[in-house]
Write an enzyme that holds these catalytic residues in place. Structure first.
Site, PDB file in Angstrom:
ATOM      1  N   ASP A   1     -21.101  56.448  44.779  1.00 39.57           N
ATOM      2  CA  ASP A   1     -20.203  55.603  45.175  1.00 39.57           C
ATOM      3  C   ASP A   1     -19.040  55.416  44.180  1.00 39.57           C
ATOM      4  OD1 ASP A   1     -18.900  53.552  46.873  1.00 39.57           O
ATOM      5  OD2 ASP A   1     -21.005  53.568  47.822  1.00 39.57           O
TER       6      ASP A   1
ATOM      7  N   HIS B   1     -16.943  58.289  44.262  1.00 44.72           N
ATOM      8  CA  HIS B   1     -15.989  58.148  45.282  1.00 44.72           C
ATOM      9  C   HIS B   1     -14.720  57.305  44.571  1.00 44.72           C
ATOM     10  CE1 HIS B   1     -19.069  57.344  48.788  1.00 44.72           C
ATOM     11  NE2 HIS B   1     -18.992  58.631  48.164  1.00 44.72           N
TER      12      HIS B   1
END
Length: 469
Positions: free
Chosen positions: A277, A300
């Site tokens: 993430d 991310h």
């Protein structure tokens, strides 16, 4: 020949000075502290702390250190035994210890060559010393997965430091979150190996959380495979994160490297984060945040948000991300907000950042939605005064290099681009930037050129109350 006086001294040490537990040094300072654990009362007196003037010169800067070794409080360190009680006793004893010298450091030591399994635990302050170090040289790990987690323990957190001031979490050891069994829970869909969806966690624990704490240093640790966020700072101030290595698989769900919320005066420097993430995620109520020399990815990216969920108010300001690398990630530098929120994101600078095969290297998304059922709403968190400078490298051609998707009713304003050079990682086709209701300027001609930016200030913005913070 050994003199008679030396023999007398040796006999005195053998028979008249008791050794409590495993001491790290024979240069001891008598404390005779009664360890009052917040779990239960101990069966006997706590071990004396060792005094080591040269202990850990790098982290204590040659100060005198009073050391509380968890082994001395009954920890086994075999990776199987439950060492929770020993850690709590060591913490509580150290927390109650007073500095006898101004430069003295109180140290809770997790020694090397041992692996310690401990349950979900809250290490509570405030402590009497404002110079407390939790030194991890060995390995720390939680129970192995949700089936091993005690039913009476929170499944949302593992190690929590609450209401501490002047604490350092240091060491060259390892914190292993053992996250795989949590990631496999059939609750939350996430990206699968071949582009489909796969199961992920419901209530999964954050590995390390600091809550309502101040003057914190986290340095030198290796942290891997957290079930959820690796680090989370809530309601904290004056936080310095330095030289961390955070790693989890690229498909592990919700494994943000560092998340901050309602936290200010933060430095995150010289660290490596590779996870499933955001490398760093910045939530509501954060200001004065400096992120520098971060190597991020696969991940991310570095995100402000998501903000404004469930019509909430969010204020974020004075954020700088500089001198960093983002590689093989779904996003580069991102601001994401939900429709229906209020507040502002302002005073943000992204400077000197290298992109390597990144999807969405520069993105503002004010229509963020984690499901397919989000309703269109008028109100929004205002995004203004954002600087993008000297951002260069390559982007994944599945998405445009620059993407400003701003609210219909509350546009993004004062976006400034300079020295942007982003080329396709494969092929020669260069996608055009996408702008929706985005106002700003190119101080230099960007590659690709962001001609889609609107000039000036939108009509009526000066007179509107959009939830200023």
């Amino acid at each position: 020949m050994v003199s008679f006086s030396l023999v007398l001294i040796w006999v005195f040490f053998l028979f008249f000075i008791p050794i409590h537990g495993r001491l790290l040094s024979y240069n001891t300072k008598p404390h005779h502290l009664l360890a009052v654990s917040r779990i239960s009362l101990p069966p006997s007196l706590a071990p004396e702390a060792a005094v080591s003037p040269s202990y850990n010169a790098d982290s204590t800067k040659n100060k005198v250190a009073t050391v509380f070794n968890v082994l001395s409080f009954g920890a086994v360190g075999d990776g199987v035994s439950d060492d929770t009680q020993a850690f709590k006793m060591a913490w509580d004893t150290a927390c109650e210890a007073e500095q006898e010298e101004e430069e003295e450091t109180i140290v809770v030591l997790v020694p090397r060559s041992h692996s310690f399994m401990i349950q979900s635990t809250i290490f509570t302050g405030p402590c009497k010393s404002s110079n407390l170090t939790f030194k991890v040289e060995g390995t720390l790990m939680p129970p192995d997965g949700p089936d091993s987690w005690p039913r009476n323990k929170s499944k949302r957190q593992w190690l929590v430091f609450y209401r501490v001031n002047g604490m350092a979490l240091l060491g060259g050891g390892l914190i292993d979150g053992r996250g795989q069994k949590w990631w496999d829970l059939p609750c939350k869909p996430h990206k699968g190996v071949h582009g489909g969806t796969a199961p992920g966690p419901c209530d999964s624990p954050v590995a390390i959380r600091f809550f309502m704490s101040s003057n914190l240093t986290v340095e030198g640790l290796k942290v891997k495979n957290s079930p959820q966020f690796h680090f989370r700072f809530d309601g904290c101030q004056n936080v310095h994160v330095e030289s961390l290595s955070i790693k989890s698989p690229s498909l592990s769900p919700n494994t943000d490297g560092i998340h901050i919320e309602n936290t200010n005066n933060v430095r995150i420097h010289n660290s490596l984060i590779s996870n499933g993430d955001d490398c760093v995620s910045i939530g509501a109520g954060c200001y004065n945040v400096d992120i520098k020399n971060l190597t991020c990815g696969p991940s991310h990216g570095i995100s402000i948000g998501s903000l404004g969920m469930r019509n909430s108010r969010a204020c974020v300001s004075n954020i700088t991300v500089s001198d960093s690398i983002i590689k093989h990630s779904d996003n580069g530098v991102r601001i994401k907000t939900w429709q229906g929120g209020s507040g502002t994101v302002s005073g943000v600078k992204f400077i000197n950042i290298r992109m390597d095969t990144v999807r969405n290297p520069i993105i503002v998304d004010q229509y963020y939605c984690s499901t397919k059922s989000c309703l269109n709403q008028t109100s929004a968190v205002q995004v203004s005064d954002i600087v993008y400078s000297n951002i260069k490298g390559t982007y994944d051609i599945r998405s445009p290099a620059i993407h400003f998707s701003c609210s219909d009713s509350i546009p993004c304003t004062n976006l400034t681009l300079s020295e942007i050079e982003l080329f396709p990682a494969k092929g020669e086709f260069m996608s055009n930037p996408i702008c929706w209701n985005a106002y700003g300027i190119m101080q230099t001609l960007s590659i690709p050129p962001a001609f889609c930016l609107l000039d000036g200030t939108p009509l009526g913005m000066q007179d509107r109350d959009v939830g200023q913070c």
